[in-house]
Design a protein around this motif. Structure first.
Motif, PDB file in Angstrom:
ATOM      1  N   TYR A 153       0.910  -1.313  -0.026  1.00 61.74           N
ATOM      2  CA  TYR A 153      -0.017   0.266   0.008  1.00 61.74           C
ATOM      3  C   TYR A 153       1.024   1.365   0.037  1.00 61.74           C
ATOM      4  CZ  TYR A 153      -3.615   3.415   0.977  1.00 61.74           C
ATOM      5  OH  TYR A 153      -4.439   4.411   1.137  1.00 61.74           O
ATOM      6  N   ASP A 154       0.530   2.161  -0.928  1.00 56.36           N
ATOM      7  CA  ASP A 154       1.383   3.541  -1.041  1.00 56.36           C
ATOM      8  C   ASP A 154       0.479   4.543  -0.570  1.00 56.36           C
ATOM      9  OD1 ASP A 154       2.303   5.861  -2.319  1.00 56.36           O
ATOM     10  OD2 ASP A 154       3.315   4.869  -3.597  1.00 56.36           O
ATOM     11  N   ARG A 155       0.724   5.037   0.713  1.00 57.28           N
ATOM     12  CA  ARG A 155      -0.231   6.000   1.054  1.00 57.28           C
ATOM     13  C   ARG A 155      -0.104   7.279   0.241  1.00 57.28           C
ATOM     14  NH1 ARG A 155      -2.416   6.286   6.208  1.00 57.28           N
ATOM     15  NH2 ARG A 155      -1.909   4.401   7.485  1.00 57.28           N
ATOM     16  N   GLY A 156       0.874   7.693  -0.465  1.00 54.71           N
ATOM     17  CA  GLY A 156       0.986   8.909  -1.185  1.00 54.71           C
ATOM     18  C   GLY A 156      -0.053   8.959  -2.393  1.00 54.71           C
ATOM     19  N   ARG A 157       0.002   7.813  -2.872  1.00 57.82           N
ATOM     20  CA  ARG A 157      -0.754   7.739  -4.263  1.00 57.82           C
ATOM     21  C   ARG A 157      -2.188   7.062  -4.007  1.00 57.82           C
ATOM     22  NH1 ARG A 157       2.793   5.065  -8.794  1.00 57.82           N
ATOM     23  NH2 ARG A 157       3.759   3.906  -6.984  1.00 57.82           N
ATOM     24  N   GLY A 158      -2.353   6.611  -2.726  1.00 59.14           N
ATOM     25  CA  GLY A 158      -3.669   5.974  -2.323  1.00 59.14           C
ATOM     26  C   GLY A 158      -3.886   4.575  -3.088  1.00 59.14           C
ATOM     27  N   GLY A 159      -2.894   3.814  -3.373  1.00 56.20           N
ATOM     28  CA  GLY A 159      -3.236   2.497  -4.227  1.00 56.20           C
ATOM     29  C   GLY A 159      -2.220   1.594  -3.674  1.00 56.20           C
ATOM     30  N   PHE A 160      -2.006   0.541  -4.684  1.00 50.95           N
ATOM     31  CA  PHE A 160      -1.298  -0.744  -4.331  1.00 50.95           C
ATOM     32  C   PHE A 160       0.002  -0.672  -5.392  1.00 50.95           C
ATOM     33  CE2 PHE A 160      -5.349  -1.432  -2.231  1.00 50.95           C
ATOM     34  CZ  PHE A 160      -4.867  -1.888  -0.989  1.00 50.95           C
ATOM     35  N   VAL A 161       0.940  -1.133  -4.999  1.00 55.94           N
ATOM     36  CA  VAL A 161       2.180  -1.456  -6.009  1.00 55.94           C
ATOM     37  C   VAL A 161       2.362  -3.060  -5.923  1.00 55.94           C
ATOM     38  CG1 VAL A 161       4.369  -1.073  -6.737  1.00 55.94           C
ATOM     39  CG2 VAL A 161       3.033   0.737  -5.549  1.00 55.94           C
ATOM     40  N   LEU A 162       1.957  -3.558  -6.862  1.00 57.67           N
ATOM     41  CA  LEU A 162       2.126  -5.167  -7.247  1.00 57.67           C
ATOM     42  C   LEU A 162       3.487  -5.378  -7.854  1.00 57.67           C
ATOM     43  CD1 LEU A 162       0.254  -7.854  -7.026  1.00 57.67           C
ATOM     44  CD2 LEU A 162      -0.219  -7.141  -9.666  1.00 57.67           C
TER      45      LEU A 162
END
Length: 621
Positions: A153-162
């Motif tokens: 989870y990337d809080r800065g972008r508000g999404g996930f990095v797979l």
């Protein structure tokens, strides 16, 4: 709704037995799929390359989808999904694979876990994008809870990095190539947030467009697999960004608007099992496909045996090969097994429907174990039946155009699909072993004496065999050194697995008894009772030594078993063609298998041969 057996005494013997195999609502449950596989687009094609056969499977998927009132129905109706596998499996295993993945694992998971997002599924329902499922990894199969693909989870972008961290974490065998059209996958990945591992969840990830993988997604075709061609691939991810709603969240786990993770399940394994809950329905589907394939193989073998003539005992005499005991005996026993497989499958399906309608948590665990045990037993027995039928058809059945080789490869595939059989039976064995009451002194009291013609006595013998094996497993485990969990399990696992096999046999025998009791007096009940006794006595005969040792059988009964079995084989063999009719297989499907036709030799005729063009041919005209 729980299925029932058709019991109207006005029905023919064939229709009554069809109801035993396929339920009392044949027209609604099976009719649409039976009609579909009878249509021209589903005719068998023997002149295609593997890539052409793969393209045909996806073309057929679109035709199938177009016949549905809603593509969500197979995903939301386990009975419809099972029936789909039952009829498609023998006709096109590749289509069955991609359809099962799309409707069950992909769409079914989306529908089960869509409470948070209410996402638009129209592109998947209309097959503008095909769904696939990426769980297994190169290094993680039966231990899929340990997959190593990460979704951070990337809080800065508000999404996930797979991301795929190493070779062993590549997703293994999903159909992720662009073949058939653009693909989107549900990817099982380890959710990492704020340096914490929250367990494995599913993420919705676009994978390909019409011609190539999307940026950050790497797809490589695996070597050709045994059996029907499916675009099985290795798939990996290089820092692919996903929006927050890519997570299939719910009560088992979600990332809130504040970026914090929450879950009603404190156990990471339970979160994972909730995420991949559609695997249970997948097991039911694998059982259904195996049942359908075994029935088809047996139908072809019986037909071929009836019109394959060989030299008889007297000069100039010709007899069908099925007239020989060595030929019809194995087919009669296969018939008893196929009915047992069908009945156990329907029992598991009924129990699952009842569970969905309002069962308890404890009842769900028991039902899932039943489905797992049934899946393993049914698919193993399907392989046995197909192998036997292939042998009875000789070299003809080794040729691809006669279809039996494809059924054999398909049987091998379902033994492993949706949970390797040995692994799921080992899990069931451990659960049943630890739940079993210890037997004082290590012995098992014998069953009360009885008559081998009494189904109730045969049922007690089935229970006795199961108890014997679990008692042996318990004794071996208690005798192993304490503190070595693996060593204790290894000491007991062989016997415990035999106990699970006996448990499956008992459940199938109980389903037989219920089906016989439900039929009205008459020929259909007589035929089914013969099959029931043949199935039961073969199992008793196999375990007669143990049953004799416990006093459950007398020496006289043990000596009588071979003759009793032979009498039943003779009775069943005389009705094999009629019993095949109860399978309700469309003639259009059987016509695609040359050896299922009386004129099978014409498939090898040579238009340019002397008998077609020479003087003999002229004289014949």
């Amino acid at each position: 709704m729980t299925a029932t057996i058709a019991t109207d005494p006005a029905l023919s013997t064939t229709d009554l037995l069809k109801g035993v195999l396929l339920g009392g609502d044949f027209r609604r449950e099976h009719g649409p799929w039976r009609r579909l596989v009878s249509t021209r687009p589903f005719r068998r094609r023997g002149d295609l390359t593997p890539d052409e056969r793969l393209s045909l499977a996806y073309e057929r998927l679109r035709i199938l989808n177009g016949t549905l009132d809603s593509a969500a129905r197979p995903a939301s109706d386990p009975r419809a999904l099972a029936a789909m596998h039952e009829w498609l499996g023998p006709v096109d295993p590749a289509l069955t694979t991609v359809a099962g993945i799309h409707y069950n694992l992909f769409l079914g998971s989306l529908l089960d876990h869509d409470g948070d997002s209410r996402r638009d599924l129209s592109e998947f329902l209309e097959l503008r994008r095909i769904g696939t499922f990426l769980c297994t990894e190169v290094a993680h199969g039966n231990d899929a809870a340990a997959v190593e693909t990460t979704a951070t989870y990337d809080r800065g972008r508000g999404g996930f990095v797979l991301h795929t961290p190493h070779s062993g974490a590549q997703k293994f065998m999903p159909n992720t190539s662009p073949a058939g059209g653009p693909k989107t996958g549900l990817v099982a990945a380890r959710l990492l947030a704020d340096d914490a591992d929250h367990g494995v969840f599913l993420f919705l990830v676009p994978l390909t467009d019409e011609v190539r993988p999307l940026p950050g997604v790497r797809v490589r075709r695996l070597p050709a697999r045994l059996g029907s061609p499916v675009d099985h691939c290795l798939t990996s991810f290089d820092q692919v960004f996903m929006e927050r709603d890519a997570l299939l969240g719910g009560a088992h786990g979600r990332i809130g608007d504040d970026g914090e993770f929450s879950s009603a399940l404190p156990n990471r394994r339970r979160r994972f099992l909730t995420s991949i809950g559609r695997v249970t329905v997948g097991k039911l589907s694998m059982s259904a496909g195996a049942v359908g394939s075994a029935r088809t193989a047996l139908a072809v073998a019986v037909r071929y045996g009836g019109h394959r003539y060989i030299s008889g005992p007297r000069a100039a005499q010709r007899v069908p090969v099925i007239a020989h005991r060595s030929h019809h005996g194995p087919l009669a026993e296969a018939m008893a097994t196929v009915f047992a497989m069908s009945l156990l499958h329907r029992r598991a399906l009924d129990r699952w429907e009842a569970q969905l309608a309002g069962g308890t948590e404890g009842g769900r665990a028991e039902t899932e174990r039943l489905i797992a045990v049934a899946k393993g037993w049914i698919t193993w027995r399907a392989r046995d039946v197909v192998v036997e039928c292939r042998e009875r058809c000789g070299a003809q059945a080794l040729l691809e155009n006669n279809g039996m080789a494809e059924l054999l490869a398909g049987a091998e595939a379902v033994v492993t699909a949706e949970g390797d059989n040995l692994a799921i039976h080992a899990k069931a064995a451990a659960e049943m072993l630890f739940a079993a009451a210890p037997v004082a002194g290590g012995g098992v009291p014998g069953a009360a004496p009885g008559d081998l013609t009494d189904p109730r006595f045969l049922g007690r013998l089935h229970r006795q065999v199961e108890d014997i094996w679990f008692a042996r497993a318990g004794n071996r485990m208690s005798g192993a050194p304490q503190g070595d969990a693996l060593g204790r399990w290894n000491a007991a696992s062989g016997q415990a697995l035999r106990g699970v096999e006996a448990h499956a046999h008992r459940l199938a025998a109980e389903a037989y008894a219920e089906a016989v009791a439900a039929l009205p007096e008459g020929p259909a009940r007589e035929r089914l009772a013969e099959l029931e006794r043949l199935f039961a006595l073969r199992w008793v005969d196999r375990n007669s030594g143990d049953l004799l040792a416990t006093g459950s059988l007398t020496p006289t009964q043990v000596r009588a078993l071979p003759d009793s079995v032979e009498q039943l084989v003779t009775g069943v063999a005389g009705h094999l063609p009629a019993l095949v009719e109860s399978f309700a297989l469309p003639e259009e499907v059987l016509a695609d298998w040359p050896i299922a036709r009386p004129d099978y030799a014409d498939a090898y005729d040579d238009p340019g041969a002397p008998w077609q063009t020479g003087a003999a041919a002229e004289a014949a005209r």
